[in-house]
Design an enzyme around this catalytic site. Structure first.
Site, mmCIF file in Angstrom:
data_model
loop_
_atom_site.group_PDB
_atom_site.id
_atom_site.type_symbol
_atom_site.label_atom_id
_atom_site.label_comp_id
_atom_site.label_asym_id
_atom_site.label_seq_id
_atom_site.Cartn_x
_atom_site.Cartn_y
_atom_site.Cartn_z
ATOM 1 N N ASP A 77 5.934 -0.433 -11.112
ATOM 2 C CA ASP A 77 5.891 -1.459 -10.164
ATOM 3 C C ASP A 77 6.037 -1.477 -8.760
ATOM 4 O O ASP A 77 5.301 -1.783 -7.851
ATOM 5 C CB ASP A 77 6.797 -2.730 -10.855
ATOM 6 C CG ASP A 77 6.052 -3.190 -12.111
ATOM 7 O OD1 ASP A 77 4.783 -3.305 -12.337
ATOM 8 O OD2 ASP A 77 7.068 -3.442 -12.898
ATOM 9 N N GLU B 210 2.107 -2.216 -8.051
ATOM 10 C CA GLU B 210 1.897 -3.486 -9.216
ATOM 11 C C GLU B 210 0.800 -4.236 -8.531
ATOM 12 O O GLU B 210 1.000 -4.813 -6.884
ATOM 13 C CB GLU B 210 2.996 -4.306 -9.733
ATOM 14 C CG GLU B 210 2.693 -5.582 -10.636
ATOM 15 C CD GLU B 210 2.074 -5.241 -11.817
ATOM 16 O OE1 GLU B 210 1.821 -6.099 -12.711
ATOM 17 O OE2 GLU B 210 1.357 -4.104 -12.081
#
Length: 252
Positions: free
Chosen positions: A108, A80
């Site tokens: 992420d 992310e």
């Protein structure tokens, strides 16, 4: 809200959030609630990763300060915050190296200890509702889901919370502090409710209209809570490398 975001979050987080929004043609000065949400999500991802390492025996350990020459590897790969091209490059590299199944959506984080991708969620609603939404979107048992709320609740795949209780408590405390600071400034209701956010935006635009009879005073005072809990969470040894990696503009 924009002033609050710039005061509350680490400058690197703010920079990454602005870059991400601009990549999708969004303006942080207009979509301030989204700006705040992205910054919050980014910070949780970094806090999730910080200080967690794997030693030479393959054991997971927590090191807040120690020998910089120790043979330690970061337990989590942060995906992310990268531009989409670089993020997919990192994901492909991980899949080729570890043999794990490639996810359909960008996750992420990647956990090198458990060998799985992680999807982090931060919600203003009920955690179980947001968890189901994430699970229905991802449709993969291979990606681990971990949801946090601003009220201290959390939910994770198979109740496997990955991190130790103290590390998760740091994240929950930070989220609760953000909520309290927003509430004290009258920002929380609009952050939670899209309708209220639209009303607040109209109000802000009216306040920004030039007025010949008065001048608007802007306060840049930071509350005692923010001074105490300013985001010093970031692993200082990692900051410079992350900044160079994440904020590097791809050549066009």
């Amino acid at each position: 809200m924009e002033d609050f975001v710039r005061q509350c979050f680490n400058p690197m987080i703010v920079e990454l959030a602005e870059k991400a929004m601009k990549e999708y043609g969004e303006d942080p000065k207009i979509e301030t609630n989204k700006f705040a949400a992205i910054c919050t999500h980014l910070e949780v991802c970094f806090m999730y990763s910080d200080f967690h390492f794997i030693d030479e025996r393959g054991e997971s350990i927590i090191v807040e300060s120690g020998d910089p020459n120790a043979l330690l590897k970061h337990r989590f790969e942060i995906i992310e915050g990268r531009d989409r091209t670089m993020a997919w490059t990192v994901v492909n590299s991980i899949c080729n190296t570890t043999g794990v199944e490639k996810p359909k959506f960008l996750p992420d984080l990647y956990d090198y200890k458990e060998n799985r991708f992680i999807e982090i969620g931060v919600t203003r609603r009920e955690v179980h509702i947001y968890y189901l939404e994430k699970a229905n979107k991802i449709k993969s048992e291979k990606t681990h889901i971990h949801i946090f709320s601003f009220t201290g609740e959390e939910m994770a795949t198979k109740a496997d919370y990955t991190l130790d209780e103290e590390s998760r408590a740091r994240i929950k405390t930070r989220l609760f502090t953000i909520r309290q600071e927003m509430a004290s400034r009258g920002l929380w209701d609009s952050f939670v409710s899209p309708r209220e956010a639209k009303r607040q935006l109209k109000k802000d635009l009216k306040l920004q209209e030039p007025c010949a009879d008065s001048q608007t005073k802007v306060s840049h005072r930071t509350s005692p809570a923010l001074k105490t809990l300013e985001p010093m969470w970031m692993d200082s040894n990692r900051t410079a490398a992350l900044r160079a990696s994440f904020l590097k503009c791809p050549k066009k």
